[in-house]
Design an enzyme around this catalytic site. Structure first.
Site, PDB file in Angstrom:
ATOM      1  N   ARG A 273      -5.356  -1.676   8.763  1.00  6.73           N
ATOM      2  CA  ARG A 273      -6.538  -2.496   8.497  1.00  6.73           C
ATOM      3  C   ARG A 273      -6.186  -3.620   7.526  1.00  6.73           C
ATOM      4  NH1 ARG A 273      -7.921   2.689   6.661  1.00  6.73           N
ATOM      5  NH2 ARG A 273      -7.345   3.030   4.493  1.00  6.73           N
ATOM      6  N   LEU A 274      -7.108  -4.585   7.444  1.00 10.91           N
ATOM      7  CA  LEU A 274      -6.908  -5.759   6.582  1.00 10.91           C
ATOM      8  C   LEU A 274      -7.440  -5.537   5.164  1.00 10.91           C
ATOM      9  CD1 LEU A 274      -7.636  -9.121   8.457  1.00 10.91           C
ATOM     10  CD2 LEU A 274      -5.533  -8.394   7.330  1.00 10.91           C
TER      11      LEU A 274
ATOM     12  N   TRP B 295       3.090   7.856  -2.676  1.00 11.18           N
ATOM     13  CA  TRP B 295       4.508   7.953  -3.044  1.00 11.18           C
ATOM     14  C   TRP B 295       4.654   8.812  -4.299  1.00 11.18           C
ATOM     15  CZ3 TRP B 295       7.671   6.834  -7.157  1.00 11.18           C
ATOM     16  CH2 TRP B 295       9.041   6.703  -6.894  1.00 11.18           C
TER      17      TRP B 295
ATOM     18  N   ARG C 122      -0.352   8.810 -10.191  1.00  9.98           N
ATOM     19  CA  ARG C 122      -0.383   7.621  -9.336  1.00  9.98           C
ATOM     20  C   ARG C 122       0.296   6.410  -9.979  1.00  9.98           C
ATOM     21  NH1 ARG C 122      -3.866   7.268  -5.171  1.00  9.98           N
ATOM     22  NH2 ARG C 122      -4.192   5.060  -5.624  1.00  9.98           N
TER      23      ARG C 122
ATOM     24  N   ASP D 234       0.833  -1.210   0.000  1.00 11.98           N
ATOM     25  CA  ASP D 234       0.000   0.000   0.000  1.00 11.98           C
ATOM     26  C   ASP D 234       0.869   1.262   0.000  1.00 11.98           C
ATOM     27  OD1 ASP D 234      -2.339   1.399  -0.063  1.00 11.98           O
ATOM     28  OD2 ASP D 234      -2.900   1.047   2.026  1.00 11.98           O
TER      29      ASP D 234
ATOM     30  N   ARG E  28     -12.047   1.820  -8.571  1.00 10.39           N
ATOM     31  CA  ARG E  28     -11.188   2.978  -8.847  1.00 10.39           C
ATOM     32  C   ARG E  28     -11.494   3.507 -10.249  1.00 10.39           C
ATOM     33  NH1 ARG E  28      -5.279   2.243  -6.015  1.00 10.39           N
ATOM     34  NH2 ARG E  28      -6.109   1.719  -3.969  1.00 10.39           N
TER      35      ARG E  28
ATOM     36  N   GLU F  96     -12.426  -4.671  -4.309  1.00 18.61           N
ATOM     37  CA  GLU F  96     -12.858  -3.277  -4.126  1.00 18.61           C
ATOM     38  C   GLU F  96     -12.115  -2.324  -5.069  1.00 18.61           C
ATOM     39  OE1 GLU F  96     -12.127  -5.385  -1.638  1.00 18.61           O
ATOM     40  OE2 GLU F  96     -14.078  -5.556  -0.648  1.00 18.61           O
ATOM     41  N   ASN F  97     -10.896  -2.700  -5.474  1.00 21.35           N
ATOM     42  CA  ASN F  97     -10.110  -1.827  -6.353  1.00 21.35           C
ATOM     43  C   ASN F  97     -10.734  -1.665  -7.746  1.00 21.35           C
ATOM     44  OD1 ASN F  97      -6.897  -2.891  -4.979  1.00 21.35           O
ATOM     45  ND2 ASN F  97      -8.106  -1.082  -4.467  1.00 21.35           N
ATOM     46  N   TRP F  98     -11.695  -2.546  -8.102  1.00 21.82           N
ATOM     47  CA  TRP F  98     -12.413  -2.357  -9.375  1.00 21.82           C
ATOM     48  C   TRP F  98     -13.190  -1.045  -9.368  1.00 21.82           C
ATOM     49  CZ3 TRP F  98     -11.043  -5.063 -13.421  1.00 21.82           C
ATOM     50  CH2 TRP F  98     -10.610  -6.387 -13.292  1.00 21.82           C
TER      51      TRP F  98
ATOM     52  N   SER G 223      -7.503  -5.652  -5.164  1.00 22.43           N
ATOM     53  CA  SER G 223      -8.632  -6.210  -4.406  1.00 22.43           C
ATOM     54  C   SER G 223      -9.916  -6.135  -5.239  1.00 22.43           C
ATOM     55  CB  SER G 223      -8.818  -5.431  -3.099  1.00 22.43           C
ATOM     56  OG  SER G 223      -9.305  -4.128  -3.369  1.00 22.43           O
TER      57      SER G 223
HETATM   58  C1  IPE Z   1      -5.525  -2.702  -0.240  1.00 22.51           C
HETATM   59  O1  IPE Z   1      -5.129  -1.400  -0.503  1.00 22.51           O
HETATM   60  C2  IPE Z   1      -5.549  -3.499  -1.494  1.00 22.51           C
HETATM   61  C3  IPE Z   1      -4.250  -3.758  -2.103  1.00 22.51           C
HETATM   62  C4  IPE Z   1      -3.087  -3.435  -1.592  1.00 22.51           C
HETATM   63  C5  IPE Z   1      -4.281  -4.441  -3.362  1.00 22.51           C
HETATM   64  P1  IPE Z   1      -6.193  -0.223  -0.723  1.00 22.51           P
HETATM   65  O2  IPE Z   1      -5.419   1.023  -0.821  1.00 22.51           O
HETATM   66  O3  IPE Z   1      -7.085  -0.564  -1.836  1.00 22.51           O
HETATM   67  O4  IPE Z   1      -7.038  -0.313   0.636  1.00 22.51           O
HETATM   68  P2  IPE Z   1      -7.866   0.801   1.408  1.00 22.51           P
HETATM   69  O5  IPE Z   1      -8.757   1.447   0.414  1.00 22.51           O
HETATM   70  O6  IPE Z   1      -6.894   1.741   2.010  1.00 22.51           O
HETATM   71  O7  IPE Z   1      -8.609   0.023   2.453  1.00 22.51           O
HETATM   72  C1  IPE Z   2      -1.402   0.152  -3.444  1.00 21.32           C
HETATM   73  O1  IPE Z   2      -1.203   1.524  -3.513  1.00 21.32           O
HETATM   74  C2  IPE Z   2      -1.644  -0.470  -4.804  1.00 21.32           C
HETATM   75  C3  IPE Z   2      -3.037  -0.920  -4.999  1.00 21.32           C
HETATM   76  C4  IPE Z   2      -3.976  -0.902  -4.120  1.00 21.32           C
HETATM   77  C5  IPE Z   2      -3.363  -1.421  -6.321  1.00 21.32           C
HETATM   78  P1  IPE Z   2      -2.434   2.542  -3.590  1.00 21.32           P
HETATM   79  O2  IPE Z   2      -2.789   2.729  -5.013  1.00 21.32           O
HETATM   80  O3  IPE Z   2      -3.529   2.078  -2.701  1.00 21.32           O
HETATM   81  O4  IPE Z   2      -1.761   3.842  -3.023  1.00 21.32           O
HETATM   82  P2  IPE Z   2      -2.374   4.869  -1.978  1.00 21.32           P
HETATM   83  O5  IPE Z   2      -2.853   4.062  -0.809  1.00 21.32           O
HETATM   84  O6  IPE Z   2      -3.489   5.567  -2.674  1.00 21.32           O
HETATM   85  O7  IPE Z   2      -1.237   5.755  -1.616  1.00 21.32           O
HETATM   86 MG    MG Z   3      -4.000   2.372  -0.762  1.00 17.93          MG
END
Ligand code: IPE
Ligand code: IPE
Ligand code: MG
Length: 232
Positions: free
Chosen positions: A185-186, A18, A26, A13, A64, A60-62, A58
């Site tokens: 968190r998990l 970064w 990003r 994460d 984004r 949930e990342n769909w 994840s």
């Molecule tokens: C968790 O990171 C999922 C992955 C690292 C793939 P996220 O950045 O998506 O989690 P949240 O939104 O902070 O919970």
């Molecule tokens: C983790 O970095 C990568 C994925 C979840 C795919 P993030 O994209 O969540 O980066 P932050 O948390 O927004 O900084």
């Molecule tokens: Mg993140």
């Protein structure tokens, strides 16, 4: 003798933050994050860690923005192809676990090829959790069990019997779970499998998490006392 975890898992994460800190998009953080995966894999191989798993995307990342999702999928595709030689040279078996039905045909074909070709390797196993969520895993396991067992067998199922229906069947539960970027968190990661895992949280952002940081986490793990509810 130092105790080396058999399975280290990482919630990678902080890529976005970064990049933002450097005034960049990003996606630059994600690209730099691939280098961290390579570094941690190298360290895992050197230290004799049998399983290294990383939470790459994840369910949930769909949710984004589409452009970021597409960039991540493309990066996954390119990186996998690029790392093929590294896997073969280092005896690394590569696996992807998650809701594969949501991935593109192209990506799925590349994953299948990579998994088949590296399946002969006997060193460290690198697992990419892609389109994964812990609740989804438990639900699909339940459905699989219900479909393959009689009502009576289902009723008689023991805890260890359930493991074989999870996507992680045959893989030991993580001993150490690292999360970078200071979030505590998990995020719906390995819910069932991390019931007795040791957690390690660090403020370091994922693109800055390299070999020394990985080794530091292993050292911290070696200092932990795992009691599993018993008295020592
Ligand atoms: C968790 O990171 C999922 C992955 C690292 C793939 P996220 O950045 O998506 O989690 P949240 O939104 O902070 O919970
Ligand atoms: C983790 O970095 C990568 C994925 C979840 C795919 P993030 O994209 O969540 O980066 P932050 O948390 O927004 O900084
Ligand atoms: Mg993140």
């Amino acid at each position: 003798m130092k105790s080396i975890p058999q399975h280290v898992s990482i919630i990678m994460d902080g890529n976005g933050r970064w990049a933002k800190a450097r005034g960049k998009e990003r996606v630059y953080g994600h690209i730099e994050g691939v280098e961290s995966v390579r570094a941690c894999l190298e360290a895992a191989v050197e230290e004799g860690v049998k399983y290294l798993s990383v939470y790459a995307f994840s369910e949930e990342n769909w949710n984004r923005p589409e452009a970021e999702v597409m960039a991540l999928m493309e990066l996954m595709f390119q990186s996998m192809k690029k790392e093929f030689k590294t896997f073969m040279d280092n005896n690394v078996r590569f696996m992807v676990l998650g809701n594969r039905a949501r991935l593109s045909e192209n990506l799925n074909a590349a994953i299948d090829a990579m998994m088949a070709e590296t399946s002969v390797n006997t060193g460290t196993t690198l697992i990419l959790f892609l389109s994964y969520s812990g609740k989804w895993d438990i639900l699909q396991a339940m459905k699989k069990a219900a479909a393959s067992l009689s009502a009576q067998e289902f009723q008689q199922m023991e805890l260890q019997d359930f493991d074989r229906y999870l996507v992680t069947a045959g893989i030991p539960d993580p001993d150490l779970l690292i999360r970078t970027s200071g979030e505590l968190r998990l995020s719906n990661y390995l819910l069932w499998q991390s019931a007795y895992t040791e957690y390690y949280f660090t403020d370091t952002l994922w693109p800055d998490f390299r070999k020394p940081q990985f080794r530091e986490a292993l050292e911290e793990y070696a200092r932990r006392d795992r009691r599993y509810g018993k008295v020592k």
